[in-house]
Design a protein around this motif. Structure first.
Motif, PDB file in Angstrom:
ATOM      1  N   GLN A  32     -62.606 -18.958 -10.495  1.00 31.98           N
ATOM      2  CA  GLN A  32     -62.530 -19.961 -11.547  1.00 31.98           C
ATOM      3  C   GLN A  32     -62.048 -21.330 -11.104  1.00 31.98           C
ATOM      4  O   GLN A  32     -61.994 -22.256 -11.913  1.00 31.98           O
ATOM      5  CB  GLN A  32     -61.675 -19.416 -12.688  1.00 31.98           C
ATOM      6  N   THR A  33     -61.702 -21.471  -9.828  1.00 30.57           N
ATOM      7  CA  THR A  33     -61.283 -22.769  -9.295  1.00 30.57           C
ATOM      8  C   THR A  33     -61.851 -22.924  -7.885  1.00 30.57           C
ATOM      9  O   THR A  33     -62.246 -21.936  -7.244  1.00 30.57           O
ATOM     10  CB  THR A  33     -59.745 -22.897  -9.227  1.00 30.57           C
ATOM     11  N   VAL A  34     -61.830 -24.144  -7.396  1.00 32.58           N
ATOM     12  CA  VAL A  34     -62.264 -24.386  -6.015  1.00 32.58           C
ATOM     13  C   VAL A  34     -61.338 -23.649  -5.052  1.00 32.58           C
ATOM     14  O   VAL A  34     -61.796 -23.080  -4.058  1.00 32.58           O
ATOM     15  CB  VAL A  34     -62.316 -25.906  -5.723  1.00 32.58           C
ATOM     16  N   GLU A  35     -60.044 -23.627  -5.352  1.00 34.47           N
ATOM     17  CA  GLU A  35     -59.103 -22.909  -4.486  1.00 34.47           C
ATOM     18  C   GLU A  35     -59.409 -21.414  -4.455  1.00 34.47           C
ATOM     19  O   GLU A  35     -59.325 -20.777  -3.403  1.00 34.47           O
ATOM     20  CB  GLU A  35     -57.658 -23.153  -4.933  1.00 34.47           C
ATOM     21  N   GLU A  36     -59.797 -20.837  -5.581  1.00 31.09           N
ATOM     22  CA  GLU A  36     -60.179 -19.416  -5.597  1.00 31.09           C
ATOM     23  C   GLU A  36     -61.438 -19.199  -4.769  1.00 31.09           C
ATOM     24  O   GLU A  36     -61.549 -18.196  -4.060  1.00 31.09           O
ATOM     25  CB  GLU A  36     -60.372 -18.926  -7.031  1.00 31.09           C
ATOM     26  N   LEU A  37     -62.383 -20.124  -4.833  1.00 32.30           N
ATOM     27  CA  LEU A  37     -63.573 -20.016  -3.979  1.00 32.30           C
ATOM     28  C   LEU A  37     -63.168 -19.995  -2.507  1.00 32.30           C
ATOM     29  O   LEU A  37     -63.648 -19.164  -1.735  1.00 32.30           O
ATOM     30  CB  LEU A  37     -64.535 -21.186  -4.230  1.00 32.30           C
ATOM     31  N   ARG A  38     -62.290 -20.910  -2.120  1.00 36.60           N
ATOM     32  CA  ARG A  38     -61.824 -20.946  -0.728  1.00 36.60           C
ATOM     33  C   ARG A  38     -61.167 -19.623  -0.331  1.00 36.60           C
ATOM     34  O   ARG A  38     -61.401 -19.106   0.754  1.00 36.60           O
ATOM     35  CB  ARG A  38     -60.829 -22.087  -0.524  1.00 36.60           C
ATOM     36  N   LYS A  39     -60.346 -19.091  -1.233  1.00 33.41           N
ATOM     37  CA  LYS A  39     -59.642 -17.837  -0.963  1.00 33.41           C
ATOM     38  C   LYS A  39     -60.625 -16.694  -0.749  1.00 33.41           C
ATOM     39  O   LYS A  39     -60.467 -15.890   0.173  1.00 33.41           O
ATOM     40  CB  LYS A  39     -58.696 -17.532  -2.122  1.00 33.41           C
ATOM     41  N   VAL A  40     -61.660 -16.627  -1.588  1.00 32.06           N
ATOM     42  CA  VAL A  40     -62.677 -15.580  -1.444  1.00 32.06           C
ATOM     43  C   VAL A  40     -63.346 -15.675  -0.082  1.00 32.06           C
ATOM     44  O   VAL A  40     -63.474 -14.689   0.643  1.00 32.06           O
ATOM     45  CB  VAL A  40     -63.725 -15.669  -2.574  1.00 32.06           C
ATOM     46  N   ALA A  41     -63.790 -16.866   0.282  1.00 36.40           N
ATOM     47  CA  ALA A  41     -64.529 -17.046   1.538  1.00 36.40           C
ATOM     48  C   ALA A  41     -63.696 -16.702   2.762  1.00 36.40           C
ATOM     49  O   ALA A  41     -64.229 -16.241   3.768  1.00 36.40           O
ATOM     50  CB  ALA A  41     -65.038 -18.478   1.637  1.00 36.40           C
ATOM     51  N   LYS A  42     -62.400 -16.902   2.687  1.00 39.36           N
ATOM     52  CA  LYS A  42     -61.519 -16.656   3.838  1.00 39.36           C
ATOM     53  C   LYS A  42     -60.935 -15.249   3.868  1.00 39.36           C
ATOM     54  O   LYS A  42     -60.266 -14.876   4.823  1.00 39.36           O
ATOM     55  CB  LYS A  42     -60.364 -17.663   3.833  1.00 39.36           C
ATOM     56  N   SER A  43     -61.180 -14.453   2.841  1.00 38.52           N
ATOM     57  CA  SER A  43     -60.457 -13.194   2.676  1.00 38.52           C
ATOM     58  C   SER A  43     -61.093 -11.972   3.308  1.00 38.52           C
ATOM     59  O   SER A  43     -60.438 -10.941   3.416  1.00 38.52           O
ATOM     60  CB  SER A  43     -60.237 -12.915   1.186  1.00 38.52           C
ATOM     61  N   VAL A  44     -62.349 -12.046   3.681  1.00 42.50           N
ATOM     62  CA  VAL A  44     -63.014 -10.883   4.272  1.00 42.50           C
ATOM     63  C   VAL A  44     -63.711 -11.291   5.561  1.00 42.50           C
ATOM     64  O   VAL A  44     -64.018 -12.453   5.773  1.00 42.50           O
ATOM     65  CB  VAL A  44     -64.025 -10.235   3.294  1.00 42.50           C
ATOM     66  N   ASN A  45     -63.967 -10.305   6.413  1.00 49.01           N
ATOM     67  CA  ASN A  45     -64.573 -10.574   7.722  1.00 49.01           C
ATOM     68  C   ASN A  45     -66.073 -10.292   7.750  1.00 49.01           C
ATOM     69  O   ASN A  45     -66.613  -9.992   8.801  1.00 49.01           O
ATOM     70  CB  ASN A  45     -63.866  -9.758   8.800  1.00 49.01           C
ATOM     71  N   VAL A  46     -66.708 -10.349   6.589  1.00 50.38           N
ATOM     72  CA  VAL A  46     -68.167 -10.244   6.496  1.00 50.38           C
ATOM     73  C   VAL A  46     -68.652 -11.449   5.709  1.00 50.38           C
ATOM     74  O   VAL A  46     -67.866 -12.128   5.049  1.00 50.38           O
ATOM     75  CB  VAL A  46     -68.613  -8.921   5.817  1.00 50.38           C
ATOM     76  N   PRO A  47     -69.942 -11.762   5.774  1.00 53.87           N
ATOM     77  CA  PRO A  47     -70.453 -12.903   5.011  1.00 53.87           C
ATOM     78  C   PRO A  47     -70.163 -12.776   3.516  1.00 53.87           C
ATOM     79  O   PRO A  47     -70.132 -11.672   2.965  1.00 53.87           O
ATOM     80  CB  PRO A  47     -71.961 -12.856   5.282  1.00 53.87           C
ATOM     81  N   THR A  48     -69.944 -13.924   2.889  1.00 50.51           N
ATOM     82  CA  THR A  48     -69.683 -13.967   1.450  1.00 50.51           C
ATOM     83  C   THR A  48     -70.776 -14.762   0.753  1.00 50.51           C
ATOM     84  O   THR A  48     -71.393 -15.654   1.337  1.00 50.51           O
ATOM     85  CB  THR A  48     -68.316 -14.605   1.153  1.00 50.51           C
ATOM     86  N   MET A  49     -70.987 -14.436  -0.525  1.00 49.89           N
ATOM     87  CA  MET A  49     -72.003 -15.096  -1.337  1.00 49.89           C
ATOM     88  C   MET A  49     -71.334 -15.777  -2.523  1.00 49.89           C
ATOM     89  O   MET A  49     -70.403 -15.216  -3.116  1.00 49.89           O
ATOM     90  CB  MET A  49     -73.005 -14.071  -1.856  1.00 49.89           C
ATOM     91  N   ALA A  50     -71.818 -16.959  -2.872  1.00 52.72           N
ATOM     92  CA  ALA A  50     -71.353 -17.675  -4.057  1.00 52.72           C
ATOM     93  C   ALA A  50     -72.518 -17.795  -5.036  1.00 52.72           C
ATOM     94  O   ALA A  50     -73.667 -17.949  -4.633  1.00 52.72           O
ATOM     95  CB  ALA A  50     -70.849 -19.064  -3.682  1.00 52.72           C
ATOM     96  N   ASN A  51     -72.192 -17.750  -6.321  1.00 55.70           N
ATOM     97  CA  ASN A  51     -73.195 -17.864  -7.380  1.00 55.70           C
ATOM     98  C   ASN A  51     -72.867 -19.109  -8.200  1.00 55.70           C
ATOM     99  O   ASN A  51     -71.862 -19.146  -8.909  1.00 55.70           O
ATOM    100  CB  ASN A  51     -73.160 -16.608  -8.256  1.00 55.70           C
ATOM    101  N   MET A  52     -73.694 -20.123  -8.104  1.00 52.88           N
ATOM    102  CA  MET A  52     -73.497 -21.370  -8.829  1.00 52.88           C
ATOM    103  C   MET A  52     -74.345 -21.347 -10.100  1.00 52.88           C
ATOM    104  O   MET A  52     -75.578 -21.331 -10.036  1.00 52.88           O
ATOM    105  CB  MET A  52     -73.905 -22.573  -7.965  1.00 52.88           C
TER     106      MET A  52
END
Length: 82
Positions: A32-52
């Protein structure tokens, strides 16, 4: 708190478990925030997907910024509906 909603940290814990079990990619619904997006992307060691999605809970962020955050896949699922 709704019984099916456990928050971002719980979603990240589950994402890490899926990655450990062999998931090729992780998608966490509706940061729900840009900071949460950053946290998601940095939190796992596999590729991440975002849905805009225009009008969705996740703030709209440019592809370049998402790439800088660490996302590997971005979808614009609502854009095809117009």
């Amino acid at each position: 708190m709704h019984e099916r909603f456990h928050g971002l940290d719980h979603a990240i814990e589950r994402a890490r478990a899926y990655a450990k079990a062999g998931a090729d990619m992780i998608f966490i619904e509706a940061p729900q925030t840009v900071e949460e997006l950053r946290k998601v992307a940095k939190s796992v060691n596999v590729p991440t997907m975002a849905n805009m999605v225009e009008g969705g809970k996740t703030p709209l962020v440019s592809v370049q910024e998402l790439e800088t955050m660490g996302f590997k896949v971005v979808v614009f699922s609502g854009s095809a509906q117009k």
